[in-house]
Design a protein around this motif. Structure first.
Motif, PDB file in Angstrom:
ATOM      1  N   PHE A  92       0.825  -1.208   0.000  1.00 15.08           N
ATOM      2  CA  PHE A  92       0.000   0.000   0.000  1.00 15.08           C
ATOM      3  C   PHE A  92       0.860   1.258   0.000  1.00 15.08           C
ATOM      4  CE2 PHE A  92      -2.829   3.306   1.419  1.00 15.08           C
ATOM      5  CZ  PHE A  92      -3.997   2.993   0.744  1.00 15.08           C
ATOM      6  N   ASN A  93       0.452   2.215  -0.849  1.00 21.83           N
ATOM      7  CA  ASN A  93       1.138   3.500  -0.977  1.00 21.83           C
ATOM      8  C   ASN A  93       0.062   4.573  -1.088  1.00 21.83           C
ATOM      9  OD1 ASN A  93       2.472   5.812  -1.796  1.00 21.83           O
ATOM     10  ND2 ASN A  93       3.793   4.779  -3.267  1.00 21.83           N
ATOM     11  N   TYR A  94       0.009   5.505  -0.122  1.00 19.97           N
ATOM     12  CA  TYR A  94      -1.039   6.519  -0.108  1.00 19.97           C
ATOM     13  C   TYR A  94      -0.997   7.413  -1.341  1.00 19.97           C
ATOM     14  CZ  TYR A  94      -2.332   5.321   4.672  1.00 19.97           C
ATOM     15  OH  TYR A  94      -2.785   4.668   5.789  1.00 19.97           O
ATOM     16  N   SER A  95       0.144   7.487  -1.993  1.00 18.22           N
ATOM     17  CA  SER A  95       0.257   8.307  -3.201  1.00 18.22           C
ATOM     18  C   SER A  95      -0.204   7.562  -4.446  1.00 18.22           C
ATOM     19  CB  SER A  95       1.718   8.757  -3.387  1.00 18.22           C
ATOM     20  OG  SER A  95       2.135   9.539  -2.291  1.00 18.22           O
ATOM     21  N   GLY A  96      -0.346   6.248  -4.347  1.00 18.92           N
ATOM     22  CA  GLY A  96      -0.770   5.457  -5.488  1.00 18.92           C
ATOM     23  C   GLY A  96       0.362   5.156  -6.445  1.00 18.92           C
ATOM     24  N   TYR A  97       0.071   4.287  -7.422  1.00 20.96           N
ATOM     25  CA  TYR A  97       1.080   3.843  -8.380  1.00 20.96           C
ATOM     26  C   TYR A  97       0.725   4.211  -9.821  1.00 20.96           C
ATOM     27  CZ  TYR A  97       2.968   0.979  -4.588  1.00 20.96           C
ATOM     28  OH  TYR A  97       3.513   0.536  -3.405  1.00 20.96           O
ATOM     29  N   GLY A  98      -0.221   5.133  -9.991  1.00 23.29           N
ATOM     30  CA  GLY A  98      -0.576   5.530 -11.348  1.00 23.29           C
ATOM     31  C   GLY A  98      -1.513   4.522 -11.997  1.00 23.29           C
ATOM     32  N   THR A  99      -1.333   4.317 -13.285  1.00 25.30           N
ATOM     33  CA  THR A  99      -2.195   3.404 -14.034  1.00 25.30           C
ATOM     34  C   THR A  99      -1.886   1.958 -13.661  1.00 25.30           C
ATOM     35  OG1 THR A  99      -2.283   4.944 -15.892  1.00 25.30           O
ATOM     36  CG2 THR A  99      -2.916   2.659 -16.334  1.00 25.30           C
ATOM     37  N   PRO A 100      -2.913   1.164 -13.323  1.00 23.32           N
ATOM     38  CA  PRO A 100      -2.670  -0.240 -12.973  1.00 23.32           C
ATOM     39  C   PRO A 100      -1.991  -0.991 -14.121  1.00 23.32           C
ATOM     40  CG  PRO A 100      -4.895   0.421 -12.363  1.00 23.32           C
ATOM     41  CD  PRO A 100      -4.337   1.530 -13.186  1.00 23.32           C
TER      42      PRO A 100
ATOM     43  N   ILE B  59     -15.366  -1.047 -19.264  1.00 23.28           N
ATOM     44  CA  ILE B  59     -14.623  -0.838 -18.027  1.00 23.28           C
ATOM     45  C   ILE B  59     -13.142  -1.018 -18.326  1.00 23.28           C
ATOM     46  CG2 ILE B  59     -14.589  -3.206 -17.130  1.00 23.28           C
ATOM     47  CD1 ILE B  59     -15.783  -0.292 -15.025  1.00 23.28           C
ATOM     48  N   GLY B  60     -12.295  -0.212 -17.710  1.00 21.73           N
ATOM     49  CA  GLY B  60     -10.874  -0.308 -18.000  1.00 21.73           C
ATOM     50  C   GLY B  60     -10.024   0.157 -16.836  1.00 21.73           C
ATOM     51  N   THR B  61      -8.734   0.272 -17.047  1.00 18.20           N
ATOM     52  CA  THR B  61      -7.801   0.537 -15.945  1.00 18.20           C
ATOM     53  C   THR B  61      -8.078   1.852 -15.228  1.00 18.20           C
ATOM     54  OG1 THR B  61      -6.243   1.436 -17.558  1.00 18.20           O
ATOM     55  CG2 THR B  61      -5.945  -0.866 -16.896  1.00 18.20           C
ATOM     56  N   ASP B  62      -8.629   2.847 -15.920  1.00 16.65           N
ATOM     57  CA  ASP B  62      -8.918   4.127 -15.277  1.00 16.65           C
ATOM     58  C   ASP B  62     -10.025   4.019 -14.229  1.00 16.65           C
ATOM     59  OD1 ASP B  62      -7.033   5.309 -16.786  1.00 16.65           O
ATOM     60  OD2 ASP B  62      -8.381   6.536 -17.999  1.00 16.65           O
ATOM     61  N   ASP B  63     -10.720   2.904 -14.221  1.00 14.03           N
ATOM     62  CA  ASP B  63     -11.863   2.736 -13.333  1.00 14.03           C
ATOM     63  C   ASP B  63     -11.508   1.996 -12.044  1.00 14.03           C
ATOM     64  OD1 ASP B  63     -13.714   3.954 -15.179  1.00 14.03           O
ATOM     65  OD2 ASP B  63     -13.437   2.166 -16.402  1.00 14.03           O
ATOM     66  N   PHE B  64     -10.195   1.811 -11.822  1.00 11.57           N
ATOM     67  CA  PHE B  64      -9.735   1.084 -10.643  1.00 11.57           C
ATOM     68  C   PHE B  64      -8.771   1.942  -9.832  1.00 11.57           C
ATOM     69  CE2 PHE B  64     -11.005  -2.181 -13.602  1.00 11.57           C
ATOM     70  CZ  PHE B  64     -11.564  -3.177 -12.810  1.00 11.57           C
ATOM     71  N   HIS B  65      -8.822   1.761  -8.499  1.00 11.26           N
ATOM     72  CA  HIS B  65      -7.762   2.308  -7.647  1.00 11.26           C
ATOM     73  C   HIS B  65      -6.495   1.486  -7.861  1.00 11.26           C
ATOM     74  CE1 HIS B  65     -11.354   3.342  -4.909  1.00 11.26           C
ATOM     75  NE2 HIS B  65     -10.895   4.497  -5.367  1.00 11.26           N
ATOM     76  N   TYR B  66      -5.350   2.121  -7.586  1.00 12.43           N
ATOM     77  CA  TYR B  66      -4.091   1.360  -7.651  1.00 12.43           C
ATOM     78  C   TYR B  66      -3.149   1.872  -6.561  1.00 12.43           C
ATOM     79  CZ  TYR B  66      -0.638  -1.627  -9.960  1.00 12.43           C
ATOM     80  OH  TYR B  66       0.268  -2.629 -10.263  1.00 12.43           O
ATOM     81  N   TYR B  67      -3.605   1.680  -5.320  1.00 11.03           N
ATOM     82  CA  TYR B  67      -2.803   2.079  -4.162  1.00 11.03           C
ATOM     83  C   TYR B  67      -2.043   0.902  -3.564  1.00 11.03           C
ATOM     84  CZ  TYR B  67      -5.377   6.514  -4.049  1.00 11.03           C
ATOM     85  OH  TYR B  67      -5.913   7.752  -4.360  1.00 11.03           O
ATOM     86  N   GLY B  68      -2.357  -0.299  -4.014  1.00  5.89           N
ATOM     87  CA  GLY B  68      -1.732  -1.486  -3.448  1.00  5.89           C
ATOM     88  C   GLY B  68      -2.643  -2.191  -2.453  1.00  5.89           C
ATOM     89  N   ASN B  69      -2.123  -3.247  -1.848  1.00  7.50           N
ATOM     90  CA  ASN B  69      -2.906  -4.092  -0.951  1.00  7.50           C
ATOM     91  C   ASN B  69      -3.109  -3.439   0.415  1.00  7.50           C
ATOM     92  OD1 ASN B  69      -3.080  -6.131  -2.847  1.00  7.50           O
ATOM     93  ND2 ASN B  69      -1.260  -7.188  -2.091  1.00  7.50           N
TER      94      ASN B  69
END
Length: 691
Positions: A183-191, A208-218
């Motif tokens: 987990f990273n509070y800043s996120g990782y950008g595009t999954p 539905i595509g990658t822009d529709d998902f969070h990518y902060y990690g586990n």
């Protein structure tokens, strides 16, 4: 420019390749799997007025029955049970085994006869795991479970039996196709996809595509609400439900599921991982869609893994202050985690205190059409996330705990296989994912074909729930608790129903004040007591359901035994089915059948139904059915039909004088001890004499 803004409707449909080849040996037809937005010409089933009057049977479709083995390898997104060892997921309990909608449809009478009128099934969308909690699309029915038409046929068959269908709703996440991150509070950008050949969207007709998902990690801090709502739950790719586009996508797809399949409710997974205001919007929209179809009491109950009544109850009604009502009730984890299912055996005074206090303002906000104060939480002793209740042993206890959880106020739930005393141990799938049919990854006592309707525990639960039906509207009222006495826990439902449960492993007697005088009839064992102070004796772990001055003591007929026994090898010429009461000849004979037809003649002698003079084919599997239209001599139909299976075999040995013929199923060589002389034979059939 975001993915979804770049994709036009024309572009989306250009991706809908009607026949998608996934591998040289795998193919599925998108047209057969894509969820329609309606069910044209269909007459929808209205909601029950009070869900508390019904008991819920939870099952995992993949683990119930495989009626169509041809769909078991329909795609490679989930691991087939026949894949080489070491293929992820490596443990057999998370592979797809083969159960499907057709298999469940074939066994609805098994569930109905047991006494359950509500079937809660796993999520039906295309996914990567057998449990349904890792979907790859909210738009596409998993072909390993069957087609859109198969699903509709299942729901129609359930509704024809007066049953209701609840579907597991997974709205927080998709499968685990992105590269896992901490987990990273800043996120990782595009999954980033782990396997570029497996991506969401156009393959499944999904916008539905990658822009529709969070990518902060586990998620790694389960007390941090931001992580709970934005992080990945054990790696499962997390949807941006706070985004209006994504939220409307969820609403649309699950509205389509209601409209396309006439389902009656949702069990909502991972409720803590979606913002409560988003849930308010989603639930309000889904209820509006259901109400438009005549489902004015659409049941939604959620899952929040917590022992805190206030923490779990937060998601019921409008307690969170969203302006929209959320869940009707919740999975009763506070009850489970407080050890209540076990208290009937080890702390009955504590059990009385818990039940008397469970309807408090922190926890209970039930729902009828008017959202009145009432318990709508689903009680359970085991489920898909837990080790089996009976893993700790003493199978007789399942009757007591089932009686407790289905007869106190609220909604009682039972997990499939409990009625066959499944004792599969372990968590993370191993304990919870056992199959009802034979497959390659059997363990503990969940072995072979387990649809045995004459099994002792199945029979006891069925008789107990048959008695439960006589409580009627009292199941919607409160629970009046009596003081425990000599290990017998007792309570009243309404004025005229008394439930008694022996929580010990020896016969016990208690004198109980039922409050009103009359003739109290126990619909479980047929005994009766006159008066108001009742001296009640129960065998170990047994349940009594006593009704005061019943208008009739007749009950629906049940099959109690069959020869040949379920799942046996049989080489005889006669089938014998015994009921628990005398039967009506015309309806019972018309209801009886064997498939394929082995010939012979059916006859009825009081409560014994016989097929005589049949001729079996060795190695052929036969299915015996008695349709639910069979009536007792008193005129009551069976509550559900009867089903049993056996395999034709040779009758061996065959003796004629001093000549004996030995037959071995499957052929092979014969090695016969003693002074035998083989006269002739080959391929498993030998004639010999004894010197």
């Amino acid at each position: 420019m975001s993915w979804r803004r770049r994709v036009t409707l024309k572009t989306i449909f250009s991706f809908l390749i009607i026949f998608i080849a996934i591998g040289s040996a795998e193919a599925w037809n998108l047209a057969d799997q894509q969820v329609p937005s309606d069910w044209v010409g269909h007459t929808y089933t209205t909601s029950p007025s009070d869900w508390r009057q019904y008991a819920v049977y939870q099952l995992m479709t993949d683990r119930f029955y495989d009626a169509d083995p041809t769909n078991n390898t329909a795609h490679s997104y989930s691991t087939d049970y026949g894949a080489p060892s070491g293929t992820p997921p490596t443990e057999g309990n998370r592979r797809t085994i083969g159960g499907d909608f057709k298999g469940l449809k074939e066994h609805l009478d098994y569930i109905k006869s047991l006494g359950y009128d509500v079937v809660w099934i796993s999520n039906p969308f295309m996914g990567t795991e057998a449990n349904g909690y890792a979907p790859t699309s909210y738009n596409c029915i998993d072909p390993k479970l069957g087609t859109v038409q198969d699903f509709r046929d299942l729901v129609d068959a359930a509704h024809a039996r007066g049953m209701y269908v609840i579907v597991d709703m997974v709205a927080n996440h998709f499968a685990n196709w992105f590269v896992d991150q901490s987990f990273n509070y800043s996120g990782y950008g595009t999954p980033q996809y782990s396997d570029p050949s497996k991506q969401y969207g156009s393959t499944f007709g999904d916008a539905i595509g990658t822009d529709d998902f969070h990518y902060y990690g586990n998620i790694n801090n389960w007390s941090d609400q931001f992580q709970l709502e934005h992080g990945e739950l054990v790696g499962l790719d997390d949807l941006k439900t706070e985004d209006a586009y994504v939220r409307n996508y969820v609403i649309t797809k699950y509205t389509n599921l209601i409209k396309a399949f006439d389902i009656d409710g949702f069990r909502v997974d991972a409720i803590k991982h979606v913002n409560i205001y988003d849930w308010g919007t989603i639930c309000s929209s889904l209820r509006s869609a259901a109400t438009a179809l005549g489902k004015t009491n659409f049941y939604m109950f959620g899952e929040a893994y917590s022992g805190g009544q206030d923490a779990v109850g937060y998601y019921t009604g409008d307690k969170a202050g969203t302006g929209n009502k959320v869940m009707n009730g919740m999975m009763d984890y506070p009850m489970y985690m407080a050890g209540v299912p076990w208290m009937v055996f080890n702390d009955q005074w504590g059990l009385k205190n818990y039940i008397s206090g469970m309807n408090n303002s922190n926890w209970d906000f039930g729902q009828g059409p008017s959202w009145t104060y009432a318990n709508m939480n689903l009680h359970f002793a085991d489920n898909h996330d837990l080790q089996r209740f009976l893993a700790s042993g003493d199978q007789d206890r399942m009757l007591s705990v089932t009686g407790l959880l289905t007869m106190i106020e609220g909604v009682g739930g039972t997990y499939y296989g409990s009625e066959q005393a499944f004792n599969t141990s372990g968590t993370d799938g191993r304990g919870a994912y056992a199959a009802m049919f034979s497959h390659a990854y059997e363990w503990d006592n969940a072995v072979g074909d387990n649809f045995n309707m004459t099994y002792w525990l199945y029979q006891k639960i069925a008789k107990m729930l048959r008695a439960r039906r006589r409580i009627g509207t009292g199941l919607g009222a409160g629970t009046t608790l009596l003081d425990p006495q000599n290990g017998i826990f007792a309570f009243k439902r309404g004025d005229d129903a008394l439930v008694t449960i022996n929580g010990t492993n020896v016969t016990q007697t208690a004198t109980l004040n039922a409050g009103l005088s009359g003739t109290w009839y126990n619909f479980v064992d047929g005994t009766s007591i006159v008066g108001s102070n009742l001296s009640i004796t129960l065998p170990k772990y047994e349940v009594g359901v006593w009704i005061r001055d019943p208008a009739s003591t007749n009950v629906e007929p049940m099959v109690t035994s069959i020869v040949p026994s379920h799942a046996s090898m049989y080489g005889g010429s006669t089938i014998t089915i015994t009921f628990d009461q005398n039967m009506d000849a015309a309806t019972t004979l018309a209801a009886a059948s064997v498939t394929p037809n082995p010939g012979g003649t059916w006859s009825l002698n009081n409560n014994v139904l016989t097929l005589s003079g049949m001729s079996l084919t060795p190695g052929q599997k036969y299915t015996v059915n008695v349709a639910r239209t069979a009536k007792s001599s008193a005129g009551l139909e069976m509550y559900g039909g009867f089903i049993s299976r056996f395999t034709g075999s040779y009758s061996s040995p065959e003796v004629s004088g001093n000549v004996v013929t030995f037959r071995y199923q499957g052929g092979g060589s014969a090695y016969i001890k003693g002074n035998w002389k083989v006269l002739s034979g080959s391929n498993g059939v030998y004639t010999a004499t004894y010197d």
